[in-house]
Scaffold this active site. Structure first.
Site, short mmCIF file in Angstrom:
data_model
loop_
_atom_site.label_atom_id
_atom_site.label_comp_id
_atom_site.label_asym_id
_atom_site.label_seq_id
_atom_site.Cartn_x
_atom_site.Cartn_y
_atom_site.Cartn_z
CG ASP A 26 -1.99 0.95 1.39
OD1 ASP A 26 -2.48 1.30 0.16
OD2 ASP A 26 -2.27 1.69 2.16
CD GLU A 79 -2.64 2.82 -3.33
OE1 GLU A 79 -3.19 3.83 -3.52
OE2 GLU A 79 -1.54 2.88 -2.47
#
Length: 359
Positions: A26, A79
């Site tokens: 992330d 991401e």
């Protein structure tokens, strides 16, 4: 170095000991840029005077290289919200070494489009076509991300306009478009059977929607069956994945039919065998809709139709075989079901795609 070693070892531990399928990292951008979400004066340039973080780059390269070397078959996904070059490029060529990159642009743009009432979609047509401008800059995964369907943002099917039937039809058409689009597909919990409520970590997906004993509606099972068939056909159709990272494996047939809310494109396998995907995001049946088609295909057949009755649709179909018009330019005339996606492949010679059985 101790922290870096711990993180790399931890990634390998999850893969080797727990046999997970992959890791999603992330907020990669906040690692790569020293000035990410910082005001002037809150950060210092690196030793070369830039705003990138060489230590973060080296760590991500080591993590990806180690995971892929020690755990064949596992994927890593980034991401990463910027245009950093080489997120999915191999580490020996200077890239970060991720297997896939979260396609946040496609996710945002396509959800904006499908959430609009069909009468307004023509003003947002480019939201569905823009992704092909950069589709081959990285290896992308197409996610309907958790960020977009929780915390009051509504589940995927509940984002769709219209009554409940139209919402589910939009949901099915969108999945058909998504599976045909270059990139890999990723759904979030409950989207595979059109769960209407947001996912909750307290009780998980609403599996009871699939159980007739609890008064479940058959259309939820229809969406589940569609996702199963999408996966079955995808696996058996090289045109949908064999040249996924090659621009020559994709060709627009109709990319500018904004007033009709129609998109049509071809996917090609290594031998040049095409699959034609057509999406009609309007709530009306379009009869005798003419599309250009490759000159060397004498006939086509439907291999997927998200409007079939077994999926909860209205069962608007095309007769077979579909043959080209005898006109100066090659073309076929289709019946486009409302709020639906259809896939067609060559009927002569027969393509390798086998229709899923009736459920």
């Amino acid at each position: 170095r101790e922290v870096r070693n711990f993180l790399v070892a931890n990634a390998v531990y999850w893969c080797e000991e727990f046999h997970i399928d992959g890791l999603r990292v992330d907020a990669v951008a906040s690692m790569l840029y020293l000035d990410y979400s910082r005001e002037p004066g809150q950060w210092r340039p690196n030793e070369f005077g830039g705003n990138d973080n060489p230590d973060a780059v080296a760590f991500l390269q080591e993590m990806n290289a180690t995971v892929y070397r020690r755990c064949p078959g596992v994927i890593t996904v980034a991401e990463e919200s910027t245009a950093w070059d080489g997120v999915t490029r191999p580490t020996d060529r200077g890239g970060l070494g991720f297997g896939l990159k979260w396609n946040m642009g496609w996710m945002h743009d396509s959800l904006v489009y499908v959430s609009k009432d069909p009468v307004h979609r023509k003003y947002h047509h480019n939201e569905m076509t823009f992704s092909m401008v950069y589709a081959y800059s990285e290896n992308f995964v197409l996610p309907i991300s958790h960020d977009e369907v929780v915390h009051g943002k509504q589940s995927l099917v509940s984002k769709m306009p219209g009554d409940w039937w139209q919402r589910r039809a939009n949901h099915r058409a969108y999945l058909g478009f998504m599976w045909a689009h270059p990139g890999k597909q990723l759904l979030f919990m409950g989207q595979e059977f059109a769960q209407g409520g947001e996912w909750s970590p307290d009780h998980g997906p609403d599996w009871w929607l699939l159980d007739p004993a609890y008064g479940a509606e058959p259309d939820h099972r229809g969406v589940r069956d569609l996702v199963r068939d999408l996966n079955t056909i995808y696996r058996g159709t090289p045109a949908l994945w064999q040249r996924d990272t090659e621009p020559s494996g994709f060709e627009w047939v109709v990319g500018d039919a904004a007033d009709d809310n129609v998109f049509a494109f071809l996917r090609f396998d290594a031998a040049g065998t095409p699959l034609l995907a057509v999406s009609n995001f309007s709530p009306v049946v379009r009869h005798h809709y003419r599309l250009g088609a490759p000159d060397d295909i004498p006939a086509w057949r439907e291999v997927l139709n998200t409007d079939l009755a077994k999926y909860g649709g209205g069962d608007v179909r095309n007769p077979e075989p579909l043959t080209p018009d005898s006109t100066p330019w090659q073309g076929i005339r289709l019946t486009l079901p409302p709020l639906a996606t259809i896939w067609l492949c060559p009927a002569v010679p027969p393509c390798d795609v086998e229709r899923p059985p009736s459920h």
